[in-house]
Design a protein around this motif. Structure first.
Motif, PDB file in Angstrom:
ATOM      1  N   PHE A  77       0.798  -1.230   0.000  1.00 29.19           N
ATOM      2  CA  PHE A  77       0.000   0.000   0.000  1.00 29.19           C
ATOM      3  C   PHE A  77       0.831   1.282   0.000  1.00 29.19           C
ATOM      4  O   PHE A  77       1.978   1.280   0.464  1.00 29.19           O
ATOM      5  CB  PHE A  77      -0.901   0.019   1.232  1.00 29.19           C
ATOM      6  N   PRO A  78       0.219   2.385  -0.465  1.00 27.75           N
ATOM      7  CA  PRO A  78       0.904   3.686  -0.376  1.00 27.75           C
ATOM      8  C   PRO A  78       1.060   4.111   1.094  1.00 27.75           C
ATOM      9  O   PRO A  78       0.403   3.563   1.987  1.00 27.75           O
ATOM     10  CB  PRO A  78      -0.016   4.632  -1.127  1.00 27.75           C
ATOM     11  N   GLY A 118       8.050   5.146   6.933  1.00 29.37           N
ATOM     12  CA  GLY A 118       8.126   6.267   5.998  1.00 29.37           C
ATOM     13  C   GLY A 118       9.371   6.148   5.135  1.00 29.37           C
ATOM     14  O   GLY A 118       9.306   6.229   3.898  1.00 29.37           O
ATOM     15  N   LEU A 119      10.533   5.885   5.767  1.00 21.17           N
ATOM     16  CA  LEU A 119      11.784   5.768   5.010  1.00 21.17           C
ATOM     17  C   LEU A 119      11.748   4.554   4.086  1.00 21.17           C
ATOM     18  O   LEU A 119      12.187   4.621   2.934  1.00 21.17           O
ATOM     19  CB  LEU A 119      12.980   5.678   5.967  1.00 21.17           C
ATOM     20  N   ALA A 120      11.203   3.430   4.621  1.00 21.38           N
ATOM     21  CA  ALA A 120      11.125   2.209   3.805  1.00 21.38           C
ATOM     22  C   ALA A 120      10.234   2.450   2.586  1.00 21.38           C
ATOM     23  O   ALA A 120      10.557   2.032   1.474  1.00 21.38           O
ATOM     24  CB  ALA A 120      10.583   1.056   4.652  1.00 21.38           C
ATOM     25  N   SER A 121       9.138   3.168   2.801  1.00 23.36           N
ATOM     26  CA  SER A 121       8.186   3.430   1.725  1.00 23.36           C
ATOM     27  C   SER A 121       8.796   4.343   0.650  1.00 23.36           C
ATOM     28  O   SER A 121       8.588   4.141  -0.546  1.00 23.36           O
ATOM     29  CB  SER A 121       6.941   4.074   2.331  1.00 23.36           C
ATOM     30  N   ILE A 122       9.570   5.328   1.121  1.00 22.62           N
ATOM     31  CA  ILE A 122      10.221   6.242   0.165  1.00 22.62           C
ATOM     32  C   ILE A 122      11.145   5.448  -0.759  1.00 22.62           C
ATOM     33  O   ILE A 122      11.173   5.642  -1.963  1.00 22.62           O
ATOM     34  CB  ILE A 122      11.012   7.341   0.927  1.00 22.62           C
ATOM     35  N   PHE A 126      10.728   5.275  -4.703  1.00 18.20           N
ATOM     36  CA  PHE A 126      11.814   5.895  -5.458  1.00 18.20           C
ATOM     37  C   PHE A 126      12.361   4.954  -6.535  1.00 18.20           C
ATOM     38  O   PHE A 126      12.626   5.382  -7.644  1.00 18.20           O
ATOM     39  CB  PHE A 126      12.922   6.290  -4.478  1.00 18.20           C
ATOM     40  N   VAL A 127      12.501   3.656  -6.189  1.00 23.83           N
ATOM     41  CA  VAL A 127      13.140   2.743  -7.154  1.00 23.83           C
ATOM     42  C   VAL A 127      12.223   1.696  -7.770  1.00 23.83           C
ATOM     43  O   VAL A 127      12.650   0.973  -8.669  1.00 23.83           O
ATOM     44  CB  VAL A 127      14.362   2.008  -6.539  1.00 23.83           C
ATOM     45  N   GLY A 128      10.992   1.571  -7.340  1.00 28.38           N
ATOM     46  CA  GLY A 128      10.190   0.483  -7.902  1.00 28.38           C
ATOM     47  C   GLY A 128       8.712   0.771  -7.990  1.00 28.38           C
ATOM     48  O   GLY A 128       8.245   1.835  -7.604  1.00 28.38           O
ATOM     49  N   THR A 129       7.993  -0.227  -8.483  1.00 27.93           N
ATOM     50  CA  THR A 129       6.533  -0.126  -8.545  1.00 27.93           C
ATOM     51  C   THR A 129       5.986  -0.979  -7.416  1.00 27.93           C
ATOM     52  O   THR A 129       6.387  -2.107  -7.227  1.00 27.93           O
ATOM     53  CB  THR A 129       6.003  -0.712  -9.878  1.00 27.93           C
ATOM     54  N   ARG A 130       5.071  -0.419  -6.682  1.00 32.35           N
ATOM     55  CA  ARG A 130       4.530  -1.119  -5.518  1.00 32.35           C
ATOM     56  C   ARG A 130       3.592  -2.260  -5.929  1.00 32.35           C
ATOM     57  O   ARG A 130       2.877  -2.163  -6.911  1.00 32.35           O
ATOM     58  CB  ARG A 130       3.745  -0.106  -4.700  1.00 32.35           C
ATOM     59  N   LEU A 137      12.061  -6.418  -7.940  1.00 34.29           N
ATOM     60  CA  LEU A 137      11.277  -5.718  -6.919  1.00 34.29           C
ATOM     61  C   LEU A 137      11.391  -6.397  -5.549  1.00 34.29           C
ATOM     62  O   LEU A 137      11.404  -5.729  -4.521  1.00 34.29           O
ATOM     63  CB  LEU A 137       9.811  -5.637  -7.348  1.00 34.29           C
ATOM     64  N   ILE A 138      11.516  -7.732  -5.584  1.00 37.06           N
ATOM     65  CA  ILE A 138      11.668  -8.440  -4.295  1.00 37.06           C
ATOM     66  C   ILE A 138      12.931  -7.956  -3.594  1.00 37.06           C
ATOM     67  O   ILE A 138      12.954  -7.725  -2.390  1.00 37.06           O
ATOM     68  CB  ILE A 138      11.668  -9.969  -4.520  1.00 37.06           C
ATOM     69  N   LEU A 139      13.987  -7.750  -4.403  1.00 38.37           N
ATOM     70  CA  LEU A 139      15.238  -7.222  -3.823  1.00 38.37           C
ATOM     71  C   LEU A 139      14.996  -5.837  -3.214  1.00 38.37           C
ATOM     72  O   LEU A 139      15.502  -5.516  -2.140  1.00 38.37           O
ATOM     73  CB  LEU A 139      16.310  -7.122  -4.901  1.00 38.37           C
ATOM     74  N   ILE A 140      14.218  -5.030  -3.913  1.00 41.98           N
ATOM     75  CA  ILE A 140      13.921  -3.684  -3.400  1.00 41.98           C
ATOM     76  C   ILE A 140      13.127  -3.779  -2.094  1.00 41.98           C
ATOM     77  O   ILE A 140      13.385  -3.057  -1.131  1.00 41.98           O
ATOM     78  CB  ILE A 140      13.157  -2.856  -4.450  1.00 41.98           C
ATOM     79  N   TYR A 141      12.163  -4.736  -2.060  1.00 40.75           N
ATOM     80  CA  TYR A 141      11.377  -4.894  -0.827  1.00 40.75           C
ATOM     81  C   TYR A 141      12.280  -5.302   0.340  1.00 40.75           C
ATOM     82  O   TYR A 141      12.116  -4.827   1.454  1.00 40.75           O
ATOM     83  CB  TYR A 141      10.276  -5.960  -1.010  1.00 40.75           C
ATOM     84  N   LEU A 142      13.227  -6.212   0.033  1.00 39.27           N
ATOM     85  CA  LEU A 142      14.141  -6.626   1.110  1.00 39.27           C
ATOM     86  C   LEU A 142      14.986  -5.439   1.565  1.00 39.27           C
ATOM     87  O   LEU A 142      15.259  -5.261   2.751  1.00 39.27           O
ATOM     88  CB  LEU A 142      15.028  -7.786   0.652  1.00 39.27           C
ATOM     89  N   GLY A 143      15.380  -4.601   0.571  1.00 29.70           N
ATOM     90  CA  GLY A 143      16.137  -3.384   0.908  1.00 29.70           C
ATOM     91  C   GLY A 143      15.305  -2.489   1.814  1.00 29.70           C
ATOM     92  O   GLY A 143      15.798  -1.943   2.807  1.00 29.70           O
ATOM     93  N   ALA A 144      14.001  -2.383   1.506  1.00 29.22           N
ATOM     94  CA  ALA A 144      13.112  -1.552   2.321  1.00 29.22           C
ATOM     95  C   ALA A 144      13.010  -2.137   3.739  1.00 29.22           C
ATOM     96  O   ALA A 144      12.972  -1.402   4.725  1.00 29.22           O
ATOM     97  CB  ALA A 144      11.734  -1.490   1.681  1.00 29.22           C
ATOM     98  N   ALA A 145      12.996  -3.483   3.804  1.00 33.59           N
ATOM     99  CA  ALA A 145      12.927  -4.134   5.108  1.00 33.59           C
ATOM    100  C   ALA A 145      14.173  -3.800   5.931  1.00 33.59           C
ATOM    101  O   ALA A 145      14.090  -3.540   7.143  1.00 33.59           O
ATOM    102  CB  ALA A 145      12.797  -5.646   4.931  1.00 33.59           C
ATOM    103  N   VAL A 146      15.330  -3.798   5.267  1.00 31.21           N
ATOM    104  CA  VAL A 146      16.580  -3.468   5.972  1.00 31.21           C
ATOM    105  C   VAL A 146      16.528  -2.005   6.450  1.00 31.21           C
ATOM    106  O   VAL A 146      16.888  -1.700   7.593  1.00 31.21           O
ATOM    107  CB  VAL A 146      17.807  -3.710   5.058  1.00 31.21           C
ATOM    108  N   VAL A 147      16.061  -1.116   5.572  1.00 33.70           N
ATOM    109  CA  VAL A 147      15.951   0.302   5.951  1.00 33.70           C
ATOM    110  C   VAL A 147      15.036   0.437   7.172  1.00 33.70           C
ATOM    111  O   VAL A 147      15.363   1.130   8.144  1.00 33.70           O
ATOM    112  CB  VAL A 147      15.388   1.148   4.773  1.00 33.70           C
ATOM    113  N   TYR A 148      13.908  -0.273   7.140  1.00 30.98           N
ATOM    114  CA  TYR A 148      12.965  -0.216   8.264  1.00 30.98           C
ATOM    115  C   TYR A 148      13.667  -0.682   9.542  1.00 30.98           C
ATOM    116  O   TYR A 148      13.616  -0.014  10.580  1.00 30.98           O
ATOM    117  CB  TYR A 148      11.728  -1.091   7.980  1.00 30.98           C
TER     118      TYR A 148
END
Ligand SMILES: [Fe+2]
Length: 428
Positions: A77-78, A118-122, A126-130, A137-148
């Motif tokens: 989600f957004p 908020g940071l994970a969502s940005i 910034f780099v993918g389609t939700r 994209l899975i790699l990006i999601y994992l990156g977002a998880a690390v950021v979170y």
């Protein structure tokens, strides 16, 4: 809130204001439909349920399985929806662990969740389609998880550091070891939840509840095992203190002096914890020595000395039989070795004696000199320091004596002694 440290309060307001701006901004920006409201409701309930089942960390703070839920919402989600869900998760917490918890803690938790999500969502925006599950994209999601995870841990460590007046960096390092297994277990679960929700809707999520609860249960068992271990240590020390009147409070004080030395030589937190148990347990073998000998006033016979001198080996045997404590057994065995090799039970010398045993020897000797006995009064801090310096190099490790003299001042020693006295009084 009034009694909290000033720096914590400032940090609290800062995080809360940033979180409110993120939340309000993203909610106002969104085009709200019935479906979006329902998503907030379903995932808000899920987040609140997971937050209501926390697992405490050994040095403050806790972890929950809600990380999987949060990752799922940030993927699907957004920010308007995901920040509302995590805010609900932080504010509406139930269960016995959180009963009586002050409101500011919930507000702080909700705020740090919002900032982290908020940071994970940005990153995702910034780099993918939700919402799609292409490999990139899975790699990006994992990156977002690390950021979170990193944002969350950093905010919590700063807050705990300010609250407990400790180094946030140390807290961060200690807690990361507990968070990484949590992350490895829960990040794939978060991805799977998102995938199932996308394909099967809310009912698919029900199927995932079972592994989520199992994963929480195994983590709780891990923490409980540690807790049981600490309780065993405490029970052993209490059994000893009940038997030997001189030892009352001695184990605890030796533990504190040993920690002061360990901090003076920059020992890692992990090793300090291990040393603390060893120091508190160093005389546990006296359980196996007759009370008549332990409490005898006046001169001891050779056979009685022999019995007393057996306590390090008995201690090692007791500790060795408890899983987890083997290494501590070695330290306990050697706490009466002398630096010049004339000690017991093995007569080893210098650096052959485990470092922890040498530290305990210094702490133990200092406490023996400064403690009152039935036949003499304990000496002052200055007198004890003089005596320690006299035996540095023969009985004790000279470097550690030097560290002790710097680390323990008249003031800190009297604090430790008085704290011990209160403890004894309250345990009678
Ligand atoms: Fe001893």
């Amino acid at each position: 809130m009034k009694d909290l440290p000033n720096n914590f309060s400032k940090f609290f307001y800062f995080i809360t204001i940033v979180a409110s701006l993120i939340c309000l901004g993203s909610i106002l920006k969104m085009d709200w439909s019935l479906r979006a409201f329902l998503s907030v409701l379903i995932f808000g309930l899920l987040a609140s349920a997971s937050e209501s089942l926390p697992v405490s960390l050994p040095r403050g703070g806790y972890v929950t399985v809600s990380f999987a839920v949060f990752l799922c919402v940030v993927i699907l989600f957004p920010l308007g929806i995901s920040s509302s869900v995590v805010a609900i998760g932080g504010l509406f917490v139930f269960g016995k662990e959180v009963r009586g918890q002050p409101l500011y803690k919930r507000i702080f938790n909700a705020s740090q969740f919002v900032v982290s999500i908020g940071l994970a969502s940005i990153l995702i925006e910034f780099v993918g389609t939700r919402g799609s599950f292409a490999p990139r994209l899975i790699l990006i999601y994992l990156g977002a998880a690390v950021v979170y995870m990193f944002t969350n841990m950093t905010i919590v460590s700063i807050a705990l550091g300010e609250l407990q007046n400790k180094s946030p960096w140390q807290i961060w390092l200690n807690n990361i070891r507990w968070s990484i297994p949590n992350f490895i277990a829960l990040a794939p679960l978060g991805l799977l939840m998102a995938l199932i929700y996308r394909n099967y809707g809310p009912f698919g999520l029900l199927l995932l509840f079972i592994p989520l609860l199992v994963s929480r249960h195994s983590f709780q068992l891990y923490i409980d095992m540690r807790e049981n271990y600490l309780n065993t240590v405490e029970a052993l020390v209490q059994a000893l203190e009940a038997k030997d009147t001189y030892t009352s409070g001695h184990s605890e004080r030796v533990g504190k002096y040993a920690v002061a030395i360990a901090e003076g030589i920059n020992m890692s937190e992990d090793k300090i914890e291990f040393l603390k148990y060893a120091a508190v347990l160093h005389d546990v073998g006296k359980i196996g020595v007759s009370e008549a000998i332990l409490n005898k006033e006046g001169k001891l016979l050779d056979s009685e000395w022999e019995a007393i001198r057996s306590h390090p080996v008995i201690g090692e045997t007791i500790i060795k039989s408890i899983k987890f404590m083997f290494d501590i057994g070695q330290v306990v065995r050697h706490h009466h070795e002398r630096y010049d090799g004339k000690g017991y039970p093995d007569g080893i010398q210098g650096e052959d004696i485990p470092l922890e045993s040498r530290i305990i020897a210094v702490a133990d000797t200092y406490d023996a000199i400064t403690s009152d006995r039935s036949y003499r009064k304990g000496k002052t801090h200055e007198e004890a320091i003089k005596e320690l310096k006299k035996v540095a190099g023969s009985q004790l490790d000279p470097k550690l004596v030097e560290v002790f003299c710097k680390a323990v001042t008249t003031e800190s020693a009297s604090q430790i002694i008085n704290a011990g006295k209160v403890q004894i009084a309250s345990s009678y």
